[in-house]
Design a protein around this motif. Structure first.
Motif, mmCIF file in Angstrom:
data_model
loop_
_atom_site.group_PDB
_atom_site.id
_atom_site.type_symbol
_atom_site.label_atom_id
_atom_site.label_comp_id
_atom_site.label_asym_id
_atom_site.label_seq_id
_atom_site.Cartn_x
_atom_site.Cartn_y
_atom_site.Cartn_z
ATOM 1 N N UNK A 59 0.936 -1.321 0.053
ATOM 2 C CA UNK A 59 -0.268 0.168 -0.074
ATOM 3 C C UNK A 59 1.042 1.155 0.071
ATOM 4 N N UNK A 60 0.664 2.100 -0.971
ATOM 5 C CA UNK A 60 1.700 2.925 -1.266
ATOM 6 C C UNK A 60 0.844 4.475 -0.754
ATOM 7 N N UNK A 61 1.872 5.494 -0.664
ATOM 8 C CA UNK A 61 1.254 6.856 -0.389
ATOM 9 C C UNK A 61 0.582 7.258 -1.586
ATOM 10 N N UNK A 62 -0.618 7.682 -1.273
ATOM 11 C CA UNK A 62 -1.582 8.220 -2.456
ATOM 12 C C UNK A 62 -2.541 6.910 -2.973
ATOM 13 N N UNK A 63 -2.303 5.725 -2.442
ATOM 14 C CA UNK A 63 -3.467 4.924 -2.616
ATOM 15 C C UNK A 63 -4.743 5.157 -1.783
ATOM 16 N N UNK A 64 -5.782 4.666 -2.199
ATOM 17 C CA UNK A 64 -7.197 5.005 -1.523
ATOM 18 C C UNK A 64 -7.193 4.601 0.102
ATOM 19 N N UNK A 65 -7.848 5.553 0.500
ATOM 20 C CA UNK A 65 -7.992 5.009 2.058
ATOM 21 C C UNK A 65 -9.506 4.527 2.295
ATOM 22 N N UNK A 66 -9.812 4.120 3.281
ATOM 23 C CA UNK A 66 -10.894 3.143 3.566
ATOM 24 C C UNK A 66 -11.037 1.632 3.638
ATOM 25 N N UNK A 67 -11.897 1.010 3.245
ATOM 26 C CA UNK A 67 -11.892 -0.290 3.447
ATOM 27 C C UNK A 67 -11.440 -1.190 2.271
ATOM 28 N N UNK A 68 -10.597 -1.858 2.134
ATOM 29 C CA UNK A 68 -10.037 -2.655 1.039
ATOM 30 C C UNK A 68 -10.705 -4.053 1.162
#
Length: 134
Positions: free
Chosen positions: A102-111
């Motif tokens: 999971x990189x900086x800028x990836x979506x936040x929330x539930x994956x």
């Protein structure tokens, strides 16, 4: 065979025309086939990105034995993004996706994480799980 009772009628005719039949009921117990999913984290803190997430699947057949060689497909679906997939053959009944980052800028929330496999018998298995990026 379906789970539970399965009834068959067996009929025979010999060359002389004699006929016979019998009814046989086979009871199939519940299957022990299982696919379990372990996700190395429950929550990834955005302040610690990039972060590794390790997905491990365990595949068991109808009698509960670990299954080798079965292709396991992992799917990871971040919120509002396309699904990434990874396929690997199970070894000693286990398959792992160890380089998911999971990189900086990836979506936040539930994956959403999905894992699936098809046993040699044709039984299809699936398990879902989640982790959060906050």
């Amino acid at each position: 065979l379906d789970m539970g009772s399965n009834t068959f009628v067996i009929r025979v005719i010999d060359p002389a025309g004699n006929r016979a039949s019998t009814r046989v009921t086979l009871d199939r117990g519940e299957s022990a086939a299982r696919l379990t999913l372990d996700i190395s984290v429950d929550t990834v803190d955005v302040a610690t990105l990039p972060a590794a997430v390790i997905l491990t699947a365990t595949v068991r057949d109808e009698v509960g034995h670990l299954v080798d060689g079965v292709e396991v497909t992992f799917g990871v679906s971040p919120p509002d993004s396309s699904t990434a997939t990874y396929r690997v053959a199970a070894e000693d009944g286990r398959a792992r996706w160890s380089d998911l980052t999971v990189a900086a800028g990836d979506a936040t929330g539930v994956w959403l994480v999905t894992v699936s496999a098809t046993l040699p018998s044709g039984v299809e298995l699936r398990q879902d799980g989640t982790f959060s990026v906050e």
